[in-house]
Design an enzyme around this catalytic site. Sequence first.
Site, PDB file in Angstrom:
ATOM      1  N   CYS A 108     -11.886   2.551 -14.819  1.00 15.59           N
ATOM      2  CA  CYS A 108     -12.168   3.974 -14.626  1.00 15.59           C
ATOM      3  C   CYS A 108     -10.840   4.730 -14.512  1.00 15.59           C
ATOM      4  O   CYS A 108     -10.545   5.376 -13.515  1.00 15.59           O
ATOM      5  CB  CYS A 108     -13.024   4.167 -13.364  1.00 15.59           C
ATOM      6  SG  CYS A 108     -13.784   5.793 -13.312  1.00 15.59           S
ATOM      7  N   CYS A 129     -23.953   5.629 -13.040  1.00 18.67           N
ATOM      8  CA  CYS A 129     -22.852   6.598 -12.990  1.00 18.67           C
ATOM      9  C   CYS A 129     -23.345   7.937 -13.570  1.00 18.67           C
ATOM     10  O   CYS A 129     -23.711   8.024 -14.748  1.00 18.67           O
ATOM     11  CB  CYS A 129     -21.668   6.069 -13.796  1.00 18.67           C
ATOM     12  SG  CYS A 129     -20.347   7.272 -13.949  1.00 18.67           S
ATOM     13  N   CYS A 133     -15.929   2.826 -20.045  1.00 20.80           N
ATOM     14  CA  CYS A 133     -17.265   2.819 -19.430  1.00 20.80           C
ATOM     15  C   CYS A 133     -18.124   1.678 -19.972  1.00 20.80           C
ATOM     16  O   CYS A 133     -18.986   1.159 -19.257  1.00 20.80           O
ATOM     17  CB  CYS A 133     -17.950   4.154 -19.668  1.00 20.80           C
ATOM     18  SG  CYS A 133     -17.013   5.537 -18.999  1.00 20.80           S
ATOM     19  N   GLU A 152       0.831  -1.215   0.000  1.00 19.95           N
ATOM     20  CA  GLU A 152       0.000   0.000   0.000  1.00 19.95           C
ATOM     21  C   GLU A 152       0.860   1.258   0.000  1.00 19.95           C
ATOM     22  O   GLU A 152       0.536   2.238  -0.655  1.00 19.95           O
ATOM     23  CB  GLU A 152      -0.937   0.006   1.221  1.00 19.95           C
ATOM     24  CG  GLU A 152      -2.115  -0.934   1.090  1.00 19.95           C
ATOM     25  CD  GLU A 152      -3.015  -0.578  -0.093  1.00 19.95           C
ATOM     26  OE1 GLU A 152      -3.296   0.614  -0.294  1.00 19.95           O
ATOM     27  OE2 GLU A 152      -3.418  -1.487  -0.830  1.00 19.95           O
ATOM     28  N   CYS A 156     -17.849  -1.178 -17.712  1.00 21.80           N
ATOM     29  CA  CYS A 156     -17.890  -0.868 -16.280  1.00 21.80           C
ATOM     30  C   CYS A 156     -19.133  -1.464 -15.599  1.00 21.80           C
ATOM     31  O   CYS A 156     -20.253  -1.267 -16.062  1.00 21.80           O
ATOM     32  CB  CYS A 156     -17.867   0.646 -16.085  1.00 21.80           C
ATOM     33  SG  CYS A 156     -18.023   1.126 -14.366  1.00 21.80           S
TER      34      CYS A 156
HETATM   35  S1  SF4 Z   1     -19.152   4.377 -16.046  1.00 23.57           S
HETATM   36 FE1  SF4 Z   1     -18.550   5.882 -14.526  1.00 23.57          FE
HETATM   37  S2  SF4 Z   1     -17.525   4.722 -12.904  1.00 23.57           S
HETATM   38 FE2  SF4 Z   1     -17.674   3.415 -14.703  1.00 23.57          FE
HETATM   39  S3  SF4 Z   1     -15.717   3.683 -15.815  1.00 23.57           S
HETATM   40 FE3  SF4 Z   1     -17.176   5.130 -16.687  1.00 23.57          FE
HETATM   41  S4  SF4 Z   1     -16.872   6.986 -15.520  1.00 23.57           S
HETATM   42 FE4  SF4 Z   1     -15.927   5.349 -14.331  1.00 23.57          FE
END
Ligand code: SF4
Length: 358
Positions: free
Chosen positions: A198, A214, A205, A43, A208
Amino acid sequence: MSDSSTLKESHFSAKLLAWFDQSGRHDLPWQLDITPYRVWVSEIMLQQTQVKTVIPYFERFMQSFPNMQVLASASQDEVLGHWAGLGYYARGRNLHKAAVMIRDEFEGEFPTTFDEILSLPGIGRSTAGAILSISLGQRQAILDGNVKRVLSRYLALEGWPGEKSNEKMLWSVAELLTPDVRFNDYTQAIMDLGATLCTRSKPQCGKCPVAEYCEARQQDRVSEFPFSKPKKIKPIKTAYFLILENQQGQVLLQQRPQKGIWGGLWSFPEYPCLQSCQTEVKRAQTGTGSAQSLVEWEVFRHTFSHYHLDIHPVMFQGVRENSMQLEGEWVNKQQLCQAEVSFGVPAPISKIMTLMEK
Ligand code: SF4
Protein backbone atom coordinates in the site's frame (compact mmCIF):
# COMPACT_ATOMS: atom_id res chain seq x y z
CA MET A 1 -16.54 6.13 5.00
CA SER A 2 -18.24 3.09 6.42
CA ASP A 3 -19.10 2.88 10.13
CA SER A 4 -17.06 0.78 12.50
CA SER A 5 -19.45 -2.18 12.29
CA THR A 6 -18.28 -2.83 8.74
CA LEU A 7 -14.60 -2.69 9.54
CA LYS A 8 -14.32 -6.47 9.79
CA GLU A 9 -11.61 -6.15 12.41
CA SER A 10 -10.86 -9.82 12.83
CA HIS A 11 -10.81 -10.35 9.08
CA PHE A 12 -8.28 -7.51 8.74
CA SER A 13 -5.79 -8.81 11.31
CA ALA A 14 -6.17 -12.49 10.35
CA LYS A 15 -5.59 -11.77 6.65
CA LEU A 16 -2.72 -9.43 7.41
CA LEU A 17 -0.95 -11.89 9.71
CA ALA A 18 -1.33 -14.74 7.21
CA TRP A 19 0.17 -12.51 4.51
CA PHE A 20 2.98 -11.44 6.85
CA ASP A 21 3.93 -15.06 7.53
CA GLN A 22 4.23 -15.68 3.79
CA SER A 23 5.45 -12.39 2.37
CA GLY A 24 6.44 -10.01 5.18
CA ARG A 25 9.99 -8.89 5.88
CA HIS A 26 11.61 -10.99 8.59
CA ASP A 27 15.31 -10.30 8.22
CA LEU A 28 15.76 -6.55 8.58
CA PRO A 29 18.75 -5.79 10.86
CA TRP A 30 16.52 -4.60 13.73
CA GLN A 31 14.36 -7.74 13.48
CA LEU A 32 17.36 -9.86 14.47
CA ASP A 33 18.45 -9.93 18.09
CA ILE A 34 15.39 -7.87 19.12
CA THR A 35 15.86 -5.61 22.15
CA PRO A 36 14.00 -2.44 23.18
CA TYR A 37 17.22 -0.49 22.50
CA ARG A 38 17.62 -1.75 18.92
CA VAL A 39 13.92 -1.37 18.13
CA TRP A 40 13.95 2.17 19.57
CA VAL A 41 16.94 3.26 17.44
CA SER A 42 15.39 1.70 14.31
CA GLU A 43 11.99 3.31 14.93
CA ILE A 44 13.55 6.75 15.35
CA MET A 45 15.64 6.34 12.19
CA LEU A 46 12.60 5.08 10.24
CA GLN A 47 10.56 8.20 11.03
CA GLN A 48 10.29 10.01 7.66
CA THR A 49 13.02 7.79 6.17
CA GLN A 50 12.77 4.68 4.02
CA VAL A 51 13.98 1.27 5.12
CA LYS A 52 16.66 0.95 2.44
CA THR A 53 18.18 4.30 3.45
CA VAL A 54 18.07 3.44 7.14
CA ILE A 55 19.77 0.00 6.96
CA PRO A 56 23.42 1.17 6.52
CA TYR A 57 22.93 3.97 9.07
CA PHE A 58 21.47 1.53 11.57
CA GLU A 59 24.32 -0.94 11.11
CA ARG A 60 27.02 1.74 11.49
CA PHE A 61 25.21 3.14 14.53
CA MET A 62 25.04 -0.28 16.22
CA GLN A 63 28.72 -0.90 15.55
CA SER A 64 29.66 2.34 17.29
CA PHE A 65 26.94 2.38 19.97
CA PRO A 66 26.03 -1.29 20.59
CA ASN A 67 24.03 -0.54 23.73
CA MET A 68 22.45 2.18 25.83
CA GLN A 69 25.50 2.63 28.07
CA VAL A 70 27.84 3.29 25.16
CA LEU A 71 25.34 5.70 23.56
CA ALA A 72 24.81 7.61 26.81
CA SER A 73 28.58 7.98 27.30
CA ALA A 74 29.18 9.26 23.75
CA SER A 75 29.26 12.98 22.95
CA GLN A 76 26.42 14.59 21.02
CA ASP A 77 28.92 15.36 18.24
CA GLU A 78 29.78 11.66 17.86
CA VAL A 79 26.09 10.77 17.66
CA LEU A 80 25.31 13.49 15.13
CA GLY A 81 28.34 12.38 13.12
CA HIS A 82 26.51 9.06 12.62
CA TRP A 83 23.34 10.91 11.66
CA ALA A 84 24.86 13.14 8.97
CA GLY A 85 22.91 12.75 5.72
CA LEU A 86 19.87 11.12 7.36
CA GLY A 87 18.21 14.51 7.95
CA TYR A 88 15.82 15.63 10.71
CA TYR A 89 18.74 15.99 13.12
CA ALA A 90 16.48 16.64 16.12
CA ARG A 91 15.95 12.87 16.04
CA GLY A 92 19.66 12.26 16.68
CA ARG A 93 19.87 14.91 19.41
CA ASN A 94 16.79 13.51 21.15
CA LEU A 95 18.08 9.96 20.88
CA HIS A 96 21.24 10.97 22.71
CA LYS A 97 19.31 13.01 25.29
CA ALA A 98 16.99 10.07 25.93
CA ALA A 99 19.93 7.67 26.38
CA VAL A 100 21.42 9.98 29.02
CA MET A 101 18.01 10.20 30.71
CA ILE A 102 17.62 6.39 30.72
CA ARG A 103 21.10 6.03 32.25
CA ASP A 104 20.44 8.67 34.93
CA GLU A 105 16.76 8.14 35.71
CA PHE A 106 16.04 4.51 34.80
CA GLU A 107 19.31 2.94 36.01
CA GLY A 108 20.35 2.28 32.42
CA GLU A 109 17.43 -0.07 31.72
CA PHE A 110 15.06 0.78 28.88
CA PRO A 111 11.67 1.56 30.50
CA THR A 112 8.88 -0.94 29.94
CA THR A 113 5.68 1.06 30.50
CA PHE A 114 3.94 3.17 27.89
CA ASP A 115 3.95 6.37 29.98
CA GLU A 116 7.62 6.08 30.89
CA ILE A 117 8.60 5.56 27.26
CA LEU A 118 6.39 8.44 26.16
CA SER A 119 8.22 10.71 28.66
CA LEU A 120 11.50 10.28 26.74
CA PRO A 121 12.49 13.02 24.30
CA GLY A 122 11.62 12.35 20.66
CA ILE A 123 9.16 9.51 21.35
CA GLY A 124 5.50 9.99 20.44
CA ARG A 125 2.50 7.72 20.92
CA SER A 126 3.07 5.60 17.81
CA THR A 127 6.80 5.08 18.42
CA ALA A 128 6.16 4.14 22.06
CA GLY A 129 3.54 1.63 20.89
CA ALA A 130 5.87 0.15 18.26
CA ILE A 131 8.74 -0.29 20.75
CA LEU A 132 6.51 -2.02 23.30
CA SER A 133 4.71 -4.28 20.87
CA ILE A 134 7.74 -5.29 18.79
CA SER A 135 10.31 -5.72 21.56
CA LEU A 136 8.14 -6.76 24.50
CA GLY A 137 5.03 -8.21 22.86
CA GLN A 138 2.61 -5.79 24.56
CA ARG A 139 -0.75 -5.03 22.93
CA GLN A 140 -0.27 -1.49 21.60
CA ALA A 141 -1.64 0.14 18.47
CA ILE A 142 0.57 2.18 16.16
CA LEU A 143 -0.25 4.95 13.71
CA ASP A 144 2.86 6.02 11.83
CA GLY A 145 2.82 7.55 8.34
CA ASN A 146 2.51 4.16 6.61
CA VAL A 147 -0.37 3.02 8.80
CA LYS A 148 -2.17 6.33 8.33
CA ARG A 149 -2.00 5.82 4.58
CA VAL A 150 -3.25 2.21 4.78
CA LEU A 151 -6.16 3.08 7.06
CA SER A 152 -7.08 6.23 5.12
CA ARG A 153 -7.48 4.05 2.05
CA TYR A 154 -9.09 1.15 3.84
CA LEU A 155 -11.74 3.50 5.21
CA ALA A 156 -11.79 5.90 2.21
CA LEU A 157 -11.25 8.74 4.67
CA GLU A 158 -12.56 11.96 3.11
CA GLY A 159 -10.09 14.36 4.72
CA TRP A 160 -6.43 14.95 5.53
CA PRO A 161 -5.38 12.23 8.03
CA GLY A 162 -3.22 14.73 9.94
CA GLU A 163 -6.25 16.84 10.86
CA LYS A 164 -7.01 16.46 14.59
CA SER A 165 -10.47 14.84 14.44
CA ASN A 166 -9.38 12.52 11.59
CA GLU A 167 -6.28 11.51 13.50
CA LYS A 168 -8.35 10.77 16.59
CA MET A 169 -10.69 8.59 14.57
CA LEU A 170 -7.74 6.78 12.92
CA TRP A 171 -6.28 6.04 16.35
CA SER A 172 -9.51 4.44 17.51
CA VAL A 173 -9.67 2.35 14.32
CA ALA A 174 -6.01 1.36 14.77
CA GLU A 175 -6.83 0.22 18.33
CA LEU A 176 -9.89 -1.67 17.13
CA LEU A 177 -8.00 -3.51 14.41
CA THR A 178 -5.13 -4.59 16.68
CA PRO A 179 -5.77 -8.27 17.41
CA ASP A 180 -5.58 -10.01 20.78
CA VAL A 181 -2.70 -12.22 19.72
CA ARG A 182 0.72 -11.86 18.04
CA PHE A 183 1.03 -8.13 18.76
CA ASN A 184 4.63 -7.88 17.63
CA ASP A 185 3.95 -9.62 14.31
CA TYR A 186 0.84 -7.53 13.73
CA THR A 187 2.79 -4.29 14.23
CA GLN A 188 5.48 -5.42 11.79
CA ALA A 189 2.82 -6.64 9.38
CA ILE A 190 0.87 -3.40 9.14
CA MET A 191 4.10 -1.42 8.73
CA ASP A 192 5.17 -3.84 5.99
CA LEU A 193 1.84 -3.55 4.22
CA GLY A 194 2.26 0.23 4.03
CA ALA A 195 5.91 0.02 3.01
CA THR A 196 5.65 -2.71 0.38
CA LEU A 197 2.09 -2.97 -1.09
CA CYS A 198 0.00 0.00 0.00
CA THR A 199 2.74 2.37 -1.10
CA ARG A 200 2.36 6.10 -1.71
CA SER A 201 2.43 5.67 -5.48
CA LYS A 202 1.35 2.62 -7.48
CA PRO A 203 -0.08 0.52 -4.63
CA GLN A 204 -0.31 -3.18 -5.50
CA CYS A 205 -3.93 -3.76 -4.56
CA GLY A 206 -4.03 -7.01 -6.56
CA LYS A 207 -1.66 -8.60 -4.03
CA CYS A 208 -3.13 -6.94 -0.94
CA PRO A 209 -4.44 -9.28 1.79
CA VAL A 210 -7.13 -6.81 2.95
CA ALA A 211 -8.33 -5.71 -0.49
CA GLU A 212 -11.71 -7.42 -0.10
CA TYR A 213 -13.01 -4.83 2.37
CA CYS A 214 -10.88 -1.86 1.35
CA GLU A 215 -13.30 1.00 0.71
CA ALA A 216 -10.98 2.96 -1.58
CA ARG A 217 -10.46 -0.14 -3.71
CA GLN A 218 -14.16 -0.95 -3.79
CA GLN A 219 -14.95 2.59 -4.89
CA ASP A 220 -12.10 2.47 -7.43
CA ARG A 221 -10.67 5.67 -5.90
CA VAL A 222 -7.39 4.41 -4.44
CA SER A 223 -5.34 7.21 -6.00
CA GLU A 224 -7.47 9.83 -4.19
CA PHE A 225 -6.38 8.67 -0.73
CA PRO A 226 -4.94 9.76 1.59
CA PHE A 227 -6.11 13.34 1.08
CA SER A 228 -3.25 15.85 0.94
CA LYS A 229 -2.59 18.43 3.57
CA PRO A 230 -4.27 21.71 2.61
CA LYS A 231 -1.58 23.65 0.75
CA LYS A 232 0.35 26.42 2.39
CA ILE A 233 2.95 28.25 0.34
CA LYS A 234 6.40 27.79 1.85
CA PRO A 235 8.22 31.03 2.56
CA ILE A 236 11.69 31.55 1.08
CA LYS A 237 14.54 32.56 3.39
CA THR A 238 18.08 33.53 2.45
CA ALA A 239 21.42 32.72 4.08
CA TYR A 240 24.98 33.65 3.11
CA PHE A 241 27.59 31.05 4.07
CA LEU A 242 31.08 32.48 4.40
CA ILE A 243 33.66 29.90 3.33
CA LEU A 244 37.01 30.92 4.74
CA GLU A 245 39.91 28.87 3.43
CA ASN A 246 43.38 29.22 4.92
CA GLN A 247 46.74 28.73 3.25
CA GLN A 248 46.82 25.11 4.45
CA GLY A 249 43.58 24.33 2.54
CA GLN A 250 41.49 24.15 5.70
CA VAL A 251 38.07 25.73 6.07
CA LEU A 252 36.51 27.34 9.12
CA LEU A 253 33.44 25.65 10.62
CA GLN A 254 31.36 26.81 13.58
CA GLN A 255 29.05 24.74 15.73
CA ARG A 256 25.46 25.90 15.36
CA PRO A 257 23.32 26.68 18.38
CA GLN A 258 21.30 23.76 19.78
CA LYS A 259 18.04 25.46 18.86
CA GLY A 260 17.06 26.18 15.25
CA ILE A 261 17.98 24.42 12.03
CA TRP A 262 20.85 21.93 12.13
CA GLY A 263 21.14 22.43 15.89
CA GLY A 264 24.52 21.22 17.20
CA LEU A 265 25.89 20.47 13.71
CA TRP A 266 28.93 22.21 12.21
CA SER A 267 28.53 24.69 9.40
CA PHE A 268 30.14 27.69 7.73
CA PRO A 269 29.60 31.03 9.50
CA GLU A 270 26.20 32.31 8.37
CA TYR A 271 25.16 35.90 7.56
CA PRO A 272 21.95 37.48 6.30
CA CYS A 273 23.52 39.33 3.31
CA LEU A 274 26.70 39.79 1.28
CA GLN A 275 27.45 43.08 2.96
CA SER A 276 27.55 41.49 6.39
CA CYS A 277 30.01 38.88 5.05
CA GLN A 278 32.23 41.73 3.81
CA THR A 279 31.93 43.59 7.09
CA GLU A 280 32.76 40.45 9.06
CA VAL A 281 35.83 39.69 6.96
CA LYS A 282 37.08 43.29 7.37
CA ARG A 283 36.36 43.25 11.08
CA ALA A 284 37.77 39.84 11.82
CA GLN A 285 40.85 39.88 9.67
CA THR A 286 44.00 41.22 11.18
CA GLY A 287 46.42 40.05 8.47
CA THR A 288 46.62 40.43 4.70
CA GLY A 289 43.89 40.25 2.07
CA SER A 290 40.87 42.38 1.50
CA ALA A 291 37.13 41.87 1.47
CA GLN A 292 37.21 42.73 -2.24
CA SER A 293 38.50 39.20 -2.83
CA LEU A 294 35.22 37.64 -1.76
CA VAL A 295 33.89 35.35 -4.51
CA GLU A 296 30.18 34.63 -4.76
CA TRP A 297 29.15 31.17 -5.91
CA GLU A 298 25.94 30.21 -7.57
CA VAL A 299 22.99 30.24 -5.20
CA PHE A 300 21.21 26.92 -4.51
CA ARG A 301 18.04 26.00 -2.68
CA HIS A 302 17.62 23.65 0.29
CA THR A 303 14.06 22.85 1.28
CA PHE A 304 12.94 22.18 4.85
CA SER A 305 9.48 21.04 5.86
CA HIS A 306 8.38 24.63 6.59
CA TYR A 307 10.41 26.82 4.24
CA HIS A 308 12.91 27.03 1.41
CA LEU A 309 16.39 28.28 2.19
CA ASP A 310 18.29 29.96 -0.66
CA ILE A 311 21.96 29.43 0.16
CA HIS A 312 24.58 31.84 -1.18
CA PRO A 313 28.09 30.45 -0.69
CA VAL A 314 30.69 33.24 -0.50
CA MET A 315 34.36 32.30 -0.57
CA PHE A 316 37.42 34.05 0.83
CA GLN A 317 40.66 32.19 0.15
CA GLY A 318 44.24 32.44 1.31
CA VAL A 319 43.50 33.42 4.88
CA ARG A 320 46.75 33.56 6.86
CA GLU A 321 46.96 31.32 9.90
CA ASN A 322 45.71 33.10 13.02
CA SER A 323 44.68 36.14 11.01
CA MET A 324 40.93 35.57 11.48
CA GLN A 325 39.48 36.34 14.86
CA LEU A 326 36.31 34.30 14.31
CA GLU A 327 35.50 31.43 16.63
CA GLY A 328 35.38 27.92 15.20
CA GLU A 329 37.52 25.02 14.05
CA TRP A 330 39.76 24.88 11.00
CA VAL A 331 39.00 21.60 9.30
CA ASN A 332 40.78 19.73 6.54
CA LYS A 333 38.66 19.80 3.33
CA GLN A 334 39.52 16.28 2.18
CA GLN A 335 38.50 14.80 5.53
CA LEU A 336 35.22 16.67 5.36
CA CYS A 337 34.50 15.47 1.82
CA GLN A 338 35.22 11.89 2.77
CA ALA A 339 33.13 12.18 5.95
CA GLU A 340 36.24 11.40 8.03
CA VAL A 341 35.28 13.81 10.74
CA SER A 342 33.78 12.89 14.07
CA PHE A 343 31.03 15.50 14.06
CA GLY A 344 27.83 16.13 12.10
CA VAL A 345 27.75 18.36 9.03
CA PRO A 346 24.44 19.27 7.32
CA ALA A 347 23.89 18.01 3.77
CA PRO A 348 24.20 21.48 2.08
CA ILE A 349 27.63 21.97 3.70
CA SER A 350 28.78 18.60 2.37
CA LYS A 351 27.44 19.67 -1.04
CA ILE A 352 29.51 22.87 -0.96
CA MET A 353 32.60 20.90 0.08
CA THR A 354 32.13 18.53 -2.84
CA LEU A 355 31.81 21.49 -5.22
CA MET A 356 35.02 22.94 -3.78
CA GLU A 357 36.88 19.74 -4.51
CA LYS A 358 35.82 19.78 -8.19
S1 SF4 B 1 -6.45 -2.71 -1.41
FE1 SF4 B 1 -6.60 -0.91 -0.11
S2 SF4 B 1 -5.27 -1.33 1.65
FE2 SF4 B 1 -4.78 -2.80 0.04
S3 SF4 B 1 -3.05 -1.88 -1.11
FE3 SF4 B 1 -4.93 -1.29 -2.16
S4 SF4 B 1 -5.48 0.65 -1.26
FE4 SF4 B 1 -4.00 -0.28 0.14
